[in-house]
Design an enzyme around this catalytic site. Structure first.
Site: not given
Ligand code: GNR
Ligand code: NI
Length: 176
Positions: A46, A51, A94-95, A136-137, A140
């Site tokens: 995702g 991000q 997480c990236l 989670h997305e 963000h």
């Protein structure tokens, strides 16, 4: 298509609330496509627009690239309209928080309402990893990282390590 640089914590842009998109236009679709390419290359399951430094309410997801029946999901202005009372625990990564993982508790099932890549209104019932990932997305988009769901002690330890890693990388680059 283009690969976009992914921001890592701590970065003030990751703490901001993103703005709704007025409509899914060509610019939004370009962003979605670039985000998907960036997510696949990372690799991740995702990615949210903040991000990559774009403070718009846009996310992309693909929890199983091998599964060709369900392609990638593109969502603009996603909203959770229903959440289960039952919770689930997943070890999240997480990236934007590279190389750190923690258990996070969230509703086990959610229904998300959003605009798809064609600007069409959709509703999708999610469970399992998809439910975790979509929450989670959306976090963000509200400036929330998975580390905001864990203890302050653990969060601050991770943030300290990320800063240290960044400084070491900067020093290496300066020496090269
Ligand atoms: O690639 C990712 N894996 C992942 C694993 C468990 C829970 C959430 C995620 S999302 C993450 C990519 C990312 O940072 N998205 O914002
Ligand atoms: Ni993330």
């Amino acid at each position: 298509m283009a690969l976009l640089p992914i921001l890592t914590a701590p970065d003030p842009r990751l703490k901001k609330k993103s703005d709704a998109v007025a409509s899914v236009d060509d610019e939004t679709r370009q962003l979605m496509d670039d985000m998907l390419e960036t997510m696949y290359a990372a690799p991740g399951i995702g990615l949210a627009a903040p991000q990559v430094g774009v403070l718009k309410r846009v996310i992309v997801l693909d929890i199983d690239r091998e599964d060709t029946k369900t392609g990638p999901l593109f969502m603009a202005n996603p909203e959770i309209v229903e959440a289960s009372d039952e919770d689930a625990v997943y070890e999240e990564g997480c990236l934007s928080v590279p190389e750190h993982y923690s258990d996070v508790v969230r509703p086990a099932r959610v229904t998300v309402r959003y605009l798809d890549r064609d600007g069409k209104r959709q509703e999708l019932a999610c469970e399992g990893l998809l439910a975790t990932c979509v929450q989670h997305e959306i976090d963000h988009l509200d400036g929330i990282l998975f580390i905001d769901h864990i203890s302050a002690l653990k969060r601050n330890m991770i943030l300290r390590k990320l800063l240290k890693a960044r400084k070491e990388k900067e020093r290496e680059e300066a020496d090269a």
